[in-house]
Design an enzyme around this catalytic site. Structure first.
Site, PDB file in Angstrom:
ATOM      1  N   THR A  93       0.870  -1.184   0.000  1.00 41.94           N
ATOM      2  CA  THR A  93       0.000   0.000   0.000  1.00 41.94           C
ATOM      3  C   THR A  93       0.900   1.224   0.000  1.00 41.94           C
ATOM      4  OG1 THR A  93      -1.668  -1.157   1.293  1.00 41.94           O
ATOM      5  CG2 THR A  93      -1.808   1.248   1.240  1.00 41.94           C
ATOM      6  N   LYS A 168      -7.633   1.624  -3.001  1.00 39.10           N
ATOM      7  CA  LYS A 168      -7.264   1.156  -1.649  1.00 39.10           C
ATOM      8  C   LYS A 168      -7.394   2.293  -0.622  1.00 39.10           C
ATOM      9  CE  LYS A 168      -5.075  -1.127   1.643  1.00 39.10           C
ATOM     10  NZ  LYS A 168      -5.652  -2.241   2.368  1.00 39.10           N
ATOM     11  N   LYS A 243      -1.652   5.002   8.752  1.00 39.31           N
ATOM     12  CA  LYS A 243      -0.836   5.120   7.521  1.00 39.31           C
ATOM     13  C   LYS A 243      -1.750   5.356   6.311  1.00 39.31           C
ATOM     14  CE  LYS A 243       1.574   2.329   4.174  1.00 39.31           C
ATOM     15  NZ  LYS A 243       1.950   1.022   3.690  1.00 39.31           N
TER      16      LYS A 243
HETATM   17  P1  NAD Z   1       5.902  -5.826   7.270  1.00 35.95           P
HETATM   18  O1  NAD Z   1       6.661  -4.665   7.811  1.00 35.95           O
HETATM   19  O2  NAD Z   1       5.557  -6.964   8.163  1.00 35.95           O
HETATM   20  O3  NAD Z   1       6.727  -6.455   6.029  1.00 35.95           O
HETATM   21  C1  NAD Z   1       7.501  -5.722   5.135  1.00 35.95           C
HETATM   22  C2  NAD Z   1       8.723  -6.569   4.813  1.00 35.95           C
HETATM   23  O4  NAD Z   1       9.495  -5.909   3.805  1.00 35.95           O
HETATM   24  C3  NAD Z   1       9.665  -6.762   6.009  1.00 35.95           C
HETATM   25  O5  NAD Z   1       9.889  -8.148   6.208  1.00 35.95           O
HETATM   26  C4  NAD Z   1      10.945  -6.026   5.594  1.00 35.95           C
HETATM   27  O6  NAD Z   1      12.119  -6.647   6.084  1.00 35.95           O
HETATM   28  C5  NAD Z   1      10.859  -6.128   4.085  1.00 35.95           C
HETATM   29  N1  NAD Z   1      11.630  -5.115   3.381  1.00 35.95           N
HETATM   30  C6  NAD Z   1      11.637  -3.760   3.567  1.00 35.95           C
HETATM   31  N2  NAD Z   1      12.452  -3.183   2.671  1.00 35.95           N
HETATM   32  C7  NAD Z   1      12.972  -4.179   1.907  1.00 35.95           C
HETATM   33  C8  NAD Z   1      13.890  -4.212   0.830  1.00 35.95           C
HETATM   34  N3  NAD Z   1      14.443  -3.105   0.334  1.00 35.95           N
HETATM   35  N4  NAD Z   1      14.213  -5.413   0.305  1.00 35.95           N
HETATM   36  C9  NAD Z   1      13.668  -6.543   0.782  1.00 35.95           C
HETATM   37  N5  NAD Z   1      12.787  -6.583   1.813  1.00 35.95           N
HETATM   38  C10 NAD Z   1      12.453  -5.410   2.364  1.00 35.95           C
HETATM   39  O7  NAD Z   1       4.604  -5.222   6.577  1.00 35.95           O
HETATM   40  P2  NAD Z   1       3.258  -5.995   6.191  1.00 35.95           P
HETATM   41  O8  NAD Z   1       2.310  -5.964   7.326  1.00 35.95           O
HETATM   42  O9  NAD Z   1       3.629  -7.289   5.551  1.00 35.95           O
HETATM   43  O10 NAD Z   1       2.671  -4.986   5.094  1.00 35.95           O
HETATM   44  C11 NAD Z   1       3.226  -4.906   3.783  1.00 35.95           C
HETATM   45  C12 NAD Z   1       2.385  -3.941   2.974  1.00 35.95           C
HETATM   46  O11 NAD Z   1       1.031  -4.419   2.908  1.00 35.95           O
HETATM   47  C13 NAD Z   1       2.303  -2.528   3.561  1.00 35.95           C
HETATM   48  O12 NAD Z   1       2.342  -1.605   2.503  1.00 35.95           O
HETATM   49  C14 NAD Z   1       0.946  -2.522   4.266  1.00 35.95           C
HETATM   50  O13 NAD Z   1       0.390  -1.224   4.350  1.00 35.95           O
HETATM   51  C15 NAD Z   1       0.137  -3.418   3.365  1.00 35.95           C
HETATM   52  N6  NAD Z   1      -1.008  -4.088   4.018  1.00 35.95           N
HETATM   53  C16 NAD Z   1      -0.858  -4.667   5.235  1.00 35.95           C
HETATM   54  C17 NAD Z   1      -1.941  -5.299   5.837  1.00 35.95           C
HETATM   55  C18 NAD Z   1      -1.809  -5.946   7.201  1.00 35.95           C
HETATM   56  O14 NAD Z   1      -2.841  -6.291   7.793  1.00 35.95           O
HETATM   57  N7  NAD Z   1      -0.590  -6.150   7.709  1.00 35.95           N
HETATM   58  C19 NAD Z   1      -3.172  -5.364   5.179  1.00 35.95           C
HETATM   59  C20 NAD Z   1      -3.291  -4.789   3.912  1.00 35.95           C
HETATM   60  C21 NAD Z   1      -2.186  -4.164   3.333  1.00 35.95           C
END
Ligand code: NAD
Length: 298
Positions: A93, A168, A243
């Site tokens: 997102t 979204k 966010k």
């Molecule tokens: P998270 O922080 O758990 O996971 C993100 C991952 O990306 C981490 O493991 C981090 O180490 C990795 N990362 C960051 N920079 C990187 C890079 N340069 N190279 C490789 N890996 C890298 O976040 P999440 O909860 O999995 O959310 C991910 C996305 O999905 C966000 O944009 C969030 O807004 C969206 N989202 C989350 C949810 C939810 O319920 N968690 C629901 C809908 C959408």
């Protein structure tokens, strides 16, 4: 189909695992080696670098925290090193501008690109039942749908690049506003001596009906099982809602859209987060409005 999957966090871990479960070869990379190890145990192949994950992939899927990480990964790794003609799908997102910028850069370099953010939390990511909203070239939609299928309950075409992200943030702004309205209504009902289960039944069948009432009721013991039934733990964190509301306000400011309730929702969720509830479910707005939230911290 060979998938390069980058970002194996709360959401990406389950999503990559479902790609592997569907029999696809998944080259998985994250900055965290523990996340890569988990992906390997779920049937993916671990990549030593982001470059290795994308070099031979037909489809690259990214699931990263926010716009800056997506922009820098596209600039430094995907655009210079992905396989020629690969389909690049960002499921994070992020802000609409970043989504449009990376798609334009990718297209200029000969790739196909789509933004495909998701609705549904970690349970849906694990179960392969996410809803994807897709922005991109309509000619690519069938291939995007095929690529996302093992992770999806539904894949919906939103429009051209950035339209998935627009959908979204508009959806989540509406959700934030409707949750606050739902919490205010339940708090008022209680003060008026109206039992919560009675109000739930009536509002669910009346014009106040909405997802926050019917499917995600913020009152413990009322309606289907929700985070309210487990002390507002798990679910969709207040920080995540904040966010998305910030992204909506930034977008509204850029295009001059009047979103006064969206602005109020952002301010209220910022207060909730600042008072120690950033990681509690966003329906904790109800105990907070009632002045009862501090007991959640004990
Ligand atoms: P998270 O922080 O758990 O996971 C993100 C991952 O990306 C981490 O493991 C981090 O180490 C990795 N990362 C960051 N920079 C990187 C890079 N340069 N190279 C490789 N890996 C890298 O976040 P999440 O909860 O999995 O959310 C991910 C996305 O999905 C966000 O944009 C969030 O807004 C969206 N989202 C989350 C949810 C939810 O319920 N968690 C629901 C809908 C959408």
């Amino acid at each position: 189909m060979r998938i390069g999957f980058i970002g194996l966090g709360n959401m990406g871990a389950g999503m990559a695992a479902n790609q592997a479960k569907a029999g696809r070869e998944v080259l998985a990379f994250d900055l965290s080696s523990a996340a890569i190890a988990k992906a390997i145990s779920a049937g993916c192949q671990g990549a030593a670098s982001a470059r290795e994950a994308v070099a031979t992939a037909d489809v690259v899927i990214t699931m990263l925290p926010a716009g800056p990480q997506v922009r820098s990964l596209y600039a430094q790794t995907l655009i210079p090193h992905a396989k020629a003609g690969a389909l690049l799908i960002d499921c994070s997102t992020i802000d609409v501008d970043s989504a449009r910028a990376v798609a334009a850069e990718a297209r200029a370099a000969g790739y196909r690109a789509a933004d495909a953010p998701v609705s549904g939390g970690t349970a849906a990511a694990d179960a392969g039942t996410l809803a994807f909203m897709v922005g991109g070239d309509p000619a690519d939609f069938t291939d995007v749908q095929t690529a996302l299928a093992p992770m999806a309950r539904v894949v919906i075409e939103a429009g051209t690049s950035g339209a998935g992200q627009a959908a979204k943030i508009c959806n989540n702004m509406l959700l934030g506003i409707s949750m606050i309205g739902t919490c205010e209504a339940f708090a008022l009902a209680e003060k008026l001596g109206l039992a919560a289960d009675r109000f739930f039944e009536i509002a669910s069948k009346s014009s106040g009906q909405c997802w926050s009432v019917t499917s995600y009721c913020p009152v413990e013991g009322v309606g289907p099982q929700t985070p309210a039934d487990r002390g507002y733990q798990g679910g969709f964190a207040t920080a995540m809602m904040l966010k998305d509301l910030k992204l909506a306000q930034e977008a509204a400011a850029q295009v001059g859209a009047a979103t006064p309730l969206g602005a109020s929702a952002e301010a209220l969720y910022a207060l909730l987060a600042a008072q120690g509830f950033a990681s509690t479910d966003f329906s904790a707005m109800l105990p907070w409005l009632k002045g009862e939230a501090t007991k959640l911290l004990n």
